[in-house]
Design a protein around this motif. Sequence first.
Motif, PDB file in Angstrom:
ATOM      1  N   ARG A   9      28.394  21.950  -2.435  1.00 53.34           N
ATOM      2  CA  ARG A   9      28.577  20.163  -2.386  1.00 53.34           C
ATOM      3  C   ARG A   9      29.097  19.818  -1.017  1.00 53.34           C
ATOM      4  NH1 ARG A   9      30.310  17.433  -7.834  1.00 53.34           N
ATOM      5  NH2 ARG A   9      28.745  18.599  -9.106  1.00 53.34           N
ATOM      6  N   LEU A  13      29.076  17.905   4.494  1.00 49.27           N
ATOM      7  CA  LEU A  13      30.048  17.216   5.166  1.00 49.27           C
ATOM      8  C   LEU A  13      30.719  17.978   6.118  1.00 49.27           C
ATOM      9  CD1 LEU A  13      31.496  14.629   4.946  1.00 49.27           C
ATOM     10  CD2 LEU A  13      33.232  15.650   3.116  1.00 49.27           C
ATOM     11  N   ARG A  16      28.164  18.004   8.994  1.00 49.10           N
ATOM     12  CA  ARG A  16      28.034  16.730   9.709  1.00 49.10           C
ATOM     13  C   ARG A  16      29.339  16.728  10.733  1.00 49.10           C
ATOM     14  NH1 ARG A  16      24.505  13.400   7.589  1.00 49.10           N
ATOM     15  NH2 ARG A  16      22.754  14.655   6.935  1.00 49.10           N
ATOM     16  N   GLN A  17      30.587  17.130  10.381  1.00 46.22           N
ATOM     17  CA  GLN A  17      31.599  16.924  11.022  1.00 46.22           C
ATOM     18  C   GLN A  17      31.558  17.747  12.229  1.00 46.22           C
ATOM     19  OE1 GLN A  17      33.340  14.676  10.537  1.00 46.22           O
ATOM     20  NE2 GLN A  17      34.136  14.282   8.357  1.00 46.22           N
ATOM     21  N   ARG A  19      28.980  18.303  13.876  1.00 43.52           N
ATOM     22  CA  ARG A  19      27.970  17.749  14.792  1.00 43.52           C
ATOM     23  C   ARG A  19      28.520  16.475  15.496  1.00 43.52           C
ATOM     24  NH1 ARG A  19      23.095  18.594  11.288  1.00 43.52           N
ATOM     25  NH2 ARG A  19      22.634  16.305  11.571  1.00 43.52           N
ATOM     26  N   ARG A  20      29.821  15.994  15.043  1.00 44.28           N
ATOM     27  CA  ARG A  20      30.079  14.551  15.395  1.00 44.28           C
ATOM     28  C   ARG A  20      30.572  14.801  16.982  1.00 44.28           C
ATOM     29  NH1 ARG A  20      34.449  11.132  12.912  1.00 44.28           N
ATOM     30  NH2 ARG A  20      33.657  11.997  11.038  1.00 44.28           N
ATOM     31  N   GLU A 291      39.739   8.568   8.422  1.00 41.02           N
ATOM     32  CA  GLU A 291      38.674   8.978   7.357  1.00 41.02           C
ATOM     33  C   GLU A 291      39.414   9.905   6.239  1.00 41.02           C
ATOM     34  OE1 GLU A 291      35.478  10.685   9.374  1.00 41.02           O
ATOM     35  OE2 GLU A 291      35.401   9.124  10.688  1.00 41.02           O
ATOM     36  N   LEU A 295      39.364   9.941   2.443  1.00 40.49           N
ATOM     37  CA  LEU A 295      38.911  10.680   1.461  1.00 40.49           C
ATOM     38  C   LEU A 295      40.146  11.018   0.520  1.00 40.49           C
ATOM     39  CD1 LEU A 295      37.242  13.433   3.692  1.00 40.49           C
ATOM     40  CD2 LEU A 295      36.199  11.802   2.098  1.00 40.49           C
TER      41      LEU A 295
END
Lengths: 388, 226
Positions: A9, A13, A16-17, A19-20, A291, A295
């Motif tokens: 899951r 996330l 993507r982090q 690829r930030r 962020e 969370l």
Amino acid sequence: MKLFSEIARQAPLVARQLRRSPRRTALTFLGLVIAFFLFTALESLLYTMSTVVAGASRDALLFTRAADPDYWRAQLPASYAEAIEELPGVVAASPVRFFFGTGRTEGSFAVAMGIEPSAHLKLGIPDGVTGSELRALFVERDAALVGERLLEDNGWKVGDRVTIGGRQRKPDLTFTIRGDIARGDRLDRVAVVRLDYLQEVLGGGGRVTFIQVRAREAGIAPAVADAIDRRFANYTMPTQTVTEKAHIAPFIASLSDARDGLRLVGYLALGVTLLVVANSVAVGVRERTREIGTLRAMGYGRARVVSLVLCEALAVAVVGGTFGALAAYALFATGRVEIPGAGFAYRSDVSVVVRAALLSIPLGLVAGAQPAWSAVRMTISDALRYTE
Amino acid sequence: MSGLVEIRGLYKSYWRGASEVPVLSDLSLDIARGEFVALMGPSGSGKSTLLNLIAGLDRPTRGSLRIDGRELADFAETELDRWRNRRVGFIFQFYNLIPVLSALENVEIPLLISDYGGDERRERCEAALRIVGLGHRLDHRPGELSGGEQQRVAIARALVNDPLLVLADEPTGDLDSENAEEVLSLMALLNRQAGTTFVMVTHDPRAAAKARRIVHLEKGRLADAT
């Protein structure tokens, strides 16, 4: 199961982090690749040393040479081979004469090795040589089996008639290439010709550089060596017989001295990379303080946030580390990269790569630990108010 | 309307060096289920601190804070995390969306740690985004949305878990008047139609006017209530 489902899951996330900030991730990744490449290269060198020593220890091969420091010049009587073969524990004794000359280009180096085919075959057939190629050596007086590296260095191929130029007023040696010896064989840099042909060209018949001997088993090799040297102790040219392990000992000894230093360099490279990864993750965490506060406000507990940050560090470390280790393996496992001055090539093994890749796990965890801690150290309300 | 938030004698202070700085003093307040309450007051009056305490982001120094009949001080940290995830929605002034995720993925974040399966998560997120009028913007990232749209994504994220309570900290503070009006109207609509309880901190009297009740704070105490 629950852990895996949790990881599945959170994986998007984490991905993507990463690829930030593509540049930061790419540079960190590159650092890891280089460090793990270097580490695996050094570990491969150590692996090569240990396998060469282990192989030599297992080998029952002996070299009988003149008991003279300048044994390459002091030619041994070829007749010693017959006497050696009669000694107990000896399977075969093959007289060998070397000829050093120039290859295709002026100044290049080429080696021919004269053997008696029937005697030498008892020591073993060189890798890659077929039955018909072997037969040619028996039938044609000037046939040769040439190592792949020597072929490559000189641009020769099977079927060519070629010449190794004599040095210091020695005659040239011309032969026809009838077969190739596979890369990785101990003779892959040598042209193997018939001893009688070499003697005919060079003169000095009945004298050889050394006699190669195979004992029945590795365990009795030292005793056989003693017996050979005792046998010729009172001759005008006494012998000195060494095992293959002793033959390569000077080189291995020099590498062994450097072993700890090499290992230290490898671990230092990983240590420096650990700091690079830690810094990269820490910068990413600091940039995302608000962020992370969000969370946590939404119910992501400390443990979950810590695991997210650790997963980021782990993902970069494991992918970069494995990539670097595999790249080194792909290069060194080919056996084409020679260790300078050693006369043999790097070797590598899957176990070396696996060990290097596994090291990326603690590296990632340690690198991520401080950033992970800093991500949850702040109170949620402070994190939500955070501005850089 | 039945009581949802019940605050009695709430006291909160912070330590600045050796001196204790009181932020909330002896505060008592009730918020009923389905209310839309605006908390107003000057800077430093304790509005955000009160919001953080109601959210369980911070712990009171003294006093009682019961939500849905449960005393928040009795919750362990992990229980509190779980409670916030299931029962509370958050709307922030600067939206606090994750820029590398799409609108749908941002809304999905609270559900990733819930028991919902993948398909159900997606359905709920799509429904929440449709409610806020962004059904056509599911795959857009925050950078591709206007401020008003980003705040609507944040509202969808706050609603996706069917919370008891939505807490909004200056939700229109970063929006122009047109977008602010849209966002406030949406919150008011959700409050009226879905019965969602909203507690909103704001400096803006026009924003507060959308609430059903305005609570004024001054120096950590209730000034009055309208």
